[in-house]
Each structure stands twice: as C-alpha cells, then as structure tokens.
Scaffold this motif. Structure first.
Motif: not given
Length: 245
Positions: A144-164
C-alpha cells in the motif's frame, strides 16, 4: 517483501484480457483492439486471440500516439464492432464458465468499457464477471505505501515481468497475467478464487475512497465528488480512469 513458497493452484491456468481504445471514458469511448488468452503455470501463452476493431468513429490522434492504430488502418482491416464485441464476450464467457480466472490490469476500466460497448451493439453484457484478478488492486492492497506510479509498465518491472510492447493489447494482457502469477508467488493470496474475487471488491472500494480523499485535498475533486470504487464493472455515468493504463 517476503516471498511465499507455494503459489495457489489457480495460477496454473490464468486467462488474460486487455483492450486498447479511442480514449479513457468507459461510457463513450470505443474498442480499437482486444486480446484474450490463456497462460499456463509458467506464464506461457497457450491459447490466444487478438482482435483489430473498426470502432465506427474516428480514433483521436492522442489515442493513436499511444497504441499506434490509426482510423484508416482500423477501417480498412478491423472487424465491425458488433462482431468483435460478440466474439470478445464469448471468449471471456468461455474461460469464466470453466472456472478459469481472467486477469485484467485495472479491470474495472476494461470490463466497464466492454459492457457499454455491448449495450451499444445490442449484446448481453458481462455485468458481474467472476472470477476476475486485478493485479493493480492486489498490488495496492499488499504494498500500500510504496511510492511512485502504478502503471502496468512500472509494476511489471517491479515484479521482473517483461513488457516489450506497452499499449499493445496482446503484450499488456500477457504481462498482466504474469504479474498476477508473480503476486501469487510473492504474497499469501487466497487459494480460493471466490475469496480472492470478494476481497478485491472490498479493496477496490477502499482504494477509491482513499484516492477520493487525496484528490479532494489537492483540489482535483470537489468535496461533494466521489470516485467510483465498484469493481470489476463500474456504475453507469462514471468516467474512465487513465492513471494506471
């Protein structure tokens, strides 16, 4: 974050769904492309269908700049909306009827816009689709308290998911499904899909209330205004939310 050892059984077969559209108003904007697929437990897509749709209206330049689909291309190569929407809903119903959860990032946007498109086309909409999994809602609930955006690209990078290819319906849908599987490995998500679906309804409502308070505080909403927290299909007359697209 502390990872859990075993993911729930539902992660072994996960449906995925995404739309690209003419804009962000769920009531008035139209579908330009769509993707429905099925991932196995390793995140490989084993079944897939993509639609290019002629929305029947001009695609604004701003929307084209995001997803790359022009009015001319859609008119020349796209399926008429009524046929595409019929097929998209049929594909989703087939997955849900089998008990396969369908993942959609910011699900209330995609499912709400699809419901309005269905009504325009004279098709019975998916008014209460379930089980649905929304990685945006889940990520907000567990971190809940993680700062920053929650766009698909940002969250994909956070969880090591490739989005090309962000804003391609196929790429976005698959990435969302893999994020859902990553969330299930990272956190102790409910094993029963009915429990997870019900919890997301509550989380989405709480998140909308919290965001409403923030927007009022910073002047983006009037004090009497409220964001709609209904999920996975929004109430009528509520604008689309582009912040996490």
């Amino acid at each position: 974050m502390t990872a859990v050892s075993d993911a729930p059984p539902w992660t072994r077969r996960v449906g995925v769904f995404d739309l690209e559209t003419t804009g962000v108003d769920v009531e008035t904007d139209r579908i330009v492309s769509a993707h429905v697929g099925l991932l196995d437990g390793d995140g490989r897509e084993i079944v897939s269908k993509t639609w290019l749709v002629d929305p029947g209206v001009d695609i604004p330049e701003g929307a084209t700049a995001i997803h790359g689909i022009t009015t001319e291309h859609a008119r020349r190569n796209g399926r008429p909306s009524v046929l595409a929407v019929t097929e998209i809903i049929a594909a989703l119903r087939a997955l849900l009827t089998q008990g396969v959860p369908v993942v959609a990032y910011n699900a209330s946007y995609d499912f709400s816009l699809l419901a309005h498109e269905a009504r325009r086309c004279g098709i019975v909409p998916l008014l209460d689709p379930q089980p649905i999994i929304d990685p945006l809602v889940i990520d907000k609930a567990y971190d809940r308290y993680r700062p920053g955006k929650r766009t698909l690209a940002v969250v994909a990078a956070l969880y090591a998911v490739t989005l090309d290819a962000a804003h391609d319906a196929s790429a976005d849908a698959v990435a969302a499904g893999r994020i859902a599987q990553a969330l299930a490995r990272q956190f102790a998500l409910p094993e029963r899909l009915t429990d997870l679906h019900t919890r997301q309804i509550g989380w989405a409502r709480s998140q909308a209330a919290s965001l409403t308070e923030y927007f009022i505080r910073v002047g983006r909403l009037d004090p009497e205004e409220r964001l709609d927290g209904s999920w996975p299909v929004r109430s009528p007359r509520v604008q689309g939310d582009s912040q996490s697209r």
